[in-house]
Design an enzyme around this catalytic site. Structure first.
Site, PDB file in Angstrom:
ATOM      1  N   ALA A  13       0.803  -1.228   0.000  1.00 29.97           N
ATOM      2  CA  ALA A  13       0.000   0.000   0.000  1.00 29.97           C
ATOM      3  C   ALA A  13       0.832   1.273   0.000  1.00 29.97           C
ATOM      4  O   ALA A  13       0.319   2.340  -0.315  1.00 29.97           O
ATOM      5  CB  ALA A  13      -0.934   0.009   1.199  1.00 29.97           C
ATOM      6  N   ASP A  16       4.369   2.622  -5.286  1.00 29.84           N
ATOM      7  CA  ASP A  16       3.937   3.491  -6.369  1.00 29.84           C
ATOM      8  C   ASP A  16       2.637   3.064  -7.043  1.00 29.84           C
ATOM      9  O   ASP A  16       1.776   3.881  -7.315  1.00 29.84           O
ATOM     10  CB  ASP A  16       5.045   3.504  -7.441  1.00 29.84           C
ATOM     11  CG  ASP A  16       5.800   4.811  -7.391  1.00 29.84           C
ATOM     12  OD1 ASP A  16       5.674   5.515  -6.357  1.00 29.84           O
ATOM     13  OD2 ASP A  16       6.499   5.121  -8.363  1.00 29.84           O
ATOM     14  N   LYS A  19      -0.293   3.872  -4.817  1.00 30.31           N
ATOM     15  CA  LYS A  19      -0.553   5.306  -4.665  1.00 30.31           C
ATOM     16  C   LYS A  19      -1.028   5.944  -5.957  1.00 30.31           C
ATOM     17  O   LYS A  19      -1.872   6.817  -5.963  1.00 30.31           O
ATOM     18  CB  LYS A  19       0.728   6.016  -4.188  1.00 30.31           C
ATOM     19  CG  LYS A  19       0.947   5.863  -2.689  1.00 30.31           C
ATOM     20  CD  LYS A  19       2.035   6.806  -2.191  1.00 30.31           C
ATOM     21  CE  LYS A  19       3.366   6.489  -2.833  1.00 30.31           C
ATOM     22  NZ  LYS A  19       4.504   7.159  -2.192  1.00 30.31           N
ATOM     23  N   HIS A 246       0.409  -6.331 -22.806  1.00 30.77           N
ATOM     24  CA  HIS A 246      -0.610  -5.365 -23.221  1.00 30.77           C
ATOM     25  C   HIS A 246      -0.961  -5.472 -24.714  1.00 30.77           C
ATOM     26  O   HIS A 246      -2.125  -5.517 -25.079  1.00 30.77           O
ATOM     27  CB  HIS A 246      -0.142  -3.932 -22.935  1.00 30.77           C
ATOM     28  CG  HIS A 246       0.255  -3.697 -21.509  1.00 30.77           C
ATOM     29  ND1 HIS A 246      -0.346  -4.350 -20.452  1.00 30.77           N
ATOM     30  CD2 HIS A 246       1.180  -2.884 -20.949  1.00 30.77           C
ATOM     31  CE1 HIS A 246       0.197  -3.931 -19.312  1.00 30.77           C
ATOM     32  NE2 HIS A 246       1.132  -3.052 -19.589  1.00 30.77           N
ATOM     33  N   LYS A 335       4.545  -2.462 -32.651  1.00 32.39           N
ATOM     34  CA  LYS A 335       5.658  -1.526 -32.450  1.00 32.39           C
ATOM     35  C   LYS A 335       5.492  -0.892 -31.090  1.00 32.39           C
ATOM     36  O   LYS A 335       4.404  -0.399 -30.766  1.00 32.39           O
ATOM     37  CB  LYS A 335       5.635  -0.428 -33.505  1.00 32.39           C
ATOM     38  CG  LYS A 335       6.227  -0.840 -34.813  1.00 32.39           C
ATOM     39  CD  LYS A 335       6.415   0.365 -35.708  1.00 32.39           C
ATOM     40  CE  LYS A 335       6.938  -0.102 -37.059  1.00 32.39           C
ATOM     41  NZ  LYS A 335       7.035   0.999 -38.010  1.00 32.39           N
ATOM     42  N   ARG A 370      -8.056   4.378 -31.954  1.00 30.15           N
ATOM     43  CA  ARG A 370      -7.081   5.040 -31.094  1.00 30.15           C
ATOM     44  C   ARG A 370      -7.438   4.735 -29.642  1.00 30.15           C
ATOM     45  O   ARG A 370      -8.488   5.136 -29.151  1.00 30.15           O
ATOM     46  CB  ARG A 370      -7.041   6.540 -31.355  1.00 30.15           C
ATOM     47  CG  ARG A 370      -5.842   7.187 -30.656  1.00 30.15           C
ATOM     48  CD  ARG A 370      -5.493   8.535 -31.238  1.00 30.15           C
ATOM     49  NE  ARG A 370      -6.583   9.452 -31.060  1.00 30.15           N
ATOM     50  CZ  ARG A 370      -7.102  10.223 -32.027  1.00 30.15           C
ATOM     51  NH1 ARG A 370      -6.608  10.175 -33.247  1.00 30.15           N
ATOM     52  NH2 ARG A 370      -8.097  11.035 -31.776  1.00 30.15           N
ATOM     53  N   ARG A 464      10.971   9.226 -34.053  1.00 26.02           N
ATOM     54  CA  ARG A 464       9.847   8.299 -34.256  1.00 26.02           C
ATOM     55  C   ARG A 464      10.228   6.862 -33.920  1.00 26.02           C
ATOM     56  O   ARG A 464       9.384   5.980 -33.900  1.00 26.02           O
ATOM     57  CB  ARG A 464       9.376   8.360 -35.712  1.00 26.02           C
ATOM     58  CG  ARG A 464       8.852   9.715 -36.120  1.00 26.02           C
ATOM     59  CD  ARG A 464       8.509   9.729 -37.594  1.00 26.02           C
ATOM     60  NE  ARG A 464       7.295   8.970 -37.858  1.00 26.02           N
ATOM     61  CZ  ARG A 464       6.097   9.519 -37.983  1.00 26.02           C
ATOM     62  NH1 ARG A 464       5.958  10.824 -37.890  1.00 26.02           N
ATOM     63  NH2 ARG A 464       5.030   8.796 -38.216  1.00 26.02           N
TER      64      ARG A 464
HETATM   65  C1  BG6 Z   1       3.124  -0.718 -17.839  1.00 19.93           C
HETATM   66  C2  BG6 Z   1       4.569  -0.682 -18.238  1.00 19.93           C
HETATM   67  O1  BG6 Z   1       2.693  -2.034 -17.729  1.00 19.93           O
HETATM   68  O2  BG6 Z   1       2.343  -0.043 -18.816  1.00 19.93           O
HETATM   69  C3  BG6 Z   1       5.024   0.753 -18.404  1.00 19.93           C
HETATM   70  O3  BG6 Z   1       5.356  -1.325 -17.256  1.00 19.93           O
HETATM   71  C4  BG6 Z   1       4.121   1.492 -19.353  1.00 19.93           C
HETATM   72  O4  BG6 Z   1       6.369   0.795 -18.876  1.00 19.93           O
HETATM   73  C5  BG6 Z   1       2.663   1.311 -18.954  1.00 19.93           C
HETATM   74  O5  BG6 Z   1       4.465   2.851 -19.302  1.00 19.93           O
HETATM   75  C6  BG6 Z   1       1.734   1.907 -19.997  1.00 19.93           C
HETATM   76  O6  BG6 Z   1       0.441   1.999 -19.497  1.00 19.93           O
HETATM   77  P1  BG6 Z   1      -0.515   3.161 -19.981  1.00 19.93           P
HETATM   78  O7  BG6 Z   1      -1.828   2.833 -19.353  1.00 19.93           O
HETATM   79  O8  BG6 Z   1       0.070   4.443 -19.493  1.00 19.93           O
HETATM   80  O9  BG6 Z   1      -0.541   3.089 -21.460  1.00 19.93           O
END
Ligand code: BG6
Length: 484
Positions: A13, A16, A19, A246, A335, A370, A464
């Site tokens: 808790a 980072d 919080k 992700h 990318k 987007r 880029r």
């Molecule tokens: C996290 C990564 O999982 O996702 C970070 O560890 C990255 O490096 C972040 O910045 C991106 O998340 P968001 O929601 O800001 O696109």
């Protein structure tokens, strides 16, 4: 329902993640009335703090909601603070969990009825302590009169083997249906929208396949580097940091077949099926980059926490293929880059050329989703230039959320996911088999990078990406539309 009579414990808790993400999300959910009135949140960490000190720390990153006066905001903050308390203790000794247990029982018995009920444990913790904490909680803090859930978040290992090790340690303590693995991209509004776009529109359902699509790009760009977290980052690199989780999760929702229903297992069955059709990434399908100092910004290697001469990629372009009847042969170009020219995450589906003959040099259609910032769905289409000529010009059907849904407040990913966990809806959490196959796709290429340490192509902070980045996409059929 599980939503009521719940105590949520946030472990880690004082860190980072708690919080910056977890507690602000809980504040919003509470303020908006999504959490039950009798909810209580206990923070747990090693740092010694009183309840009062924790209440102050917990609100550090909470911003005033739109349209709230200072007074109104203060009132909401105080209300939120009244449901918080804190227990400190070690992660690796029973004594800490016993102190936590004492506090949980105190809170629970104060409720009308006074029964011990549901418990939700959120692990905002570094992976080094995941398994020991999961075991400590299971042993000392498992509710016998209600439901128990545990929320965990990446990194889940560094490759297939270490992930499996960690998963089996967790599974020894917590059942799959009690385990909620966060990939916060699955909580983003536009990623959640994919199911509706794909299966709620005949026009998309019929065209998103190899007959119509030339290539798909999934792009993640951040305009800042890894300053401050170089130590963590260097161990993982950009591919483990965002691509394997992700971006792959986003791809799986974009590409899955229609689920039988919206039930969590039906959705996850389809996601895992499409992931299983992706062969491991080949090294010829990868481009790596690392940012160097430019425009007054330090390079990746200038960070003291980064090992000297590290070849860790801060940019990667990689191409995946899905060997199933819908997508066979279509390149999916991922990318991801830190310290590039802008902050943006998007999916860009580029359709094939129209049959040649009547047009020369006509732009390709594109469907762009987007994800952030500024959520939008837009379609690039050719249209006749109005007037007394017959000339096609590329133009856009544009659904930018802030125009179309201007009065809707778009929830943050963590808000959506934490609420789902309260409700017991696991559709937007990663199932164990998804994780396993995600690592199968990425492990060979990661091992090659770890072992051979190929030198990444340097790119200036704020560029880029590496100079070869554009040519990389073109190699897989992406055609730039210079007119548009
Ligand atoms: C996290 C990564 O999982 O996702 C970070 O560890 C990255 O490096 C972040 O910045 C991106 O998340 P968001 O929601 O800001 O696109």
């Amino acid at each position: 329902a599980f939503v009521g009579e719940t105590v949520m414990t946030v472990l880690g808790a004082s860190g980072d993640l708690a919080k910056k993400k977890t507690l602000p999300a809980l504040f919003t959910l509470y303020r908006q009335g999504h959490l039950p009135d009798d909810i209580h949140i206990v923070g747990y960490a090693r740092t010694k703090m009183t309840d009062e000190e924790f209440k102050q720390r917990a609100i550090q990153y909470i911003k005033a909601p739109k349209g709230f006066s200072e007074d109104e905001f203060k009132k909401e903050i105080e209300k939120f603070q009244s449901i918080l308390s804190y227990v400190h203790g070690p992660y690796d000794e029973d004594s800490g969990y016993q102190a936590l247990e004492k506090r949980l029982v105190e809170i629970e018995t104060k409720r009308p009825g006074g029964t011990r009920r549901n418990r939700l444990f959120y692990m905002a913790l570094p992976p080094s302590v995941f398994t020991v904490v999961a075991a400590g909680l299971r042993k000392n803090n498992y509710s016998t009169e209600g439901g128990n859930r545990i929320i965990v978040e990446k990194p889940f290992g560094k490759d297939l083997e270490s992930c499996r090790e960690m998963m089996s340690a967790l599974k020894a303590e917590w059942a799959e249906n009690e385990t909620y693995r966060i990939d916060h991209y699955l909580g983003k509004e536009m990623v959640k929208n994919l199911l509706v776009l794909r299966f709620g529109n005949v026009v998309l359902d019929q065209t998103l396949n190899k007959n119509s699509v030339s290539n798909v790009q999934i792009t993640f760009k951040e305009p800042f580097g890894t300053e401050g977290r170089g130590g963590y980052f260097d161990e993982f690199g950009i591919i483990r940091d965002v691509c394997q989780n992700h971006l792959l999760q986003t791809l799986s929702v974009l590409c899955m077949e229609r689920p039988v229903s919206f039930a969590a297992e039906d959705i996850r069955d389809e996601k895992v099926k499409v992931l299983r059709c992706i062969p491991p990434i080949k090294k010829e399908d990868v481009l790596l980059g690392q940012y160097v100092a430019a425009n007054g910004h330090p390079g990746y290697l200038d960070d003291d926490t980064v090992p000297k001469g590290s070849n860790c990629p801060t940019f990667a372009a990689l191409t995946l293929f899905i060997n199933n009847p819908r997508w066979e042969g279509v390149p999916f170009i991922m990318k991801a880059g830190k310290a590039v020219n802008e902050g943006k995450v998007e999916i860009r589906v580029q359709f094939k050329d129209v049959t040649s003959g009547i047009f020369t040099d006509i732009a390709r259609d594109e469907l762009v989703l987007r994800i952030q910032p500024d959520e939008a769905v837009y379609m690039k289409l050719n249209n006749k230039l109005p007037g007394l000529v017959t000339k096609a010009v590329p133009t856009e059907l544009d659904m930018t959320y802030k125009n179309r849904f201007s009065d809707v407040e778009i929830p943050q990913a963590y808000e959506a996911l934490i609420l789902d966990a309260f409700k017991g809806d696991a559709s937007n959490f990663v199932r164990d088999d998804e994780l396993d196959v995600a690592w199968k796709i990425f492990t060979p290429i990661l091992h090659w990078i770890d072992n051979d340490k190929p030198k990444p192509e340097p790119y200036p902070y704020g560029a880029r990406g590496p100079a070869d980045s554009a040519a990389f996409s073109e190699r897989y059929g992406y055609k730039r539309d210079d007119a548009g």
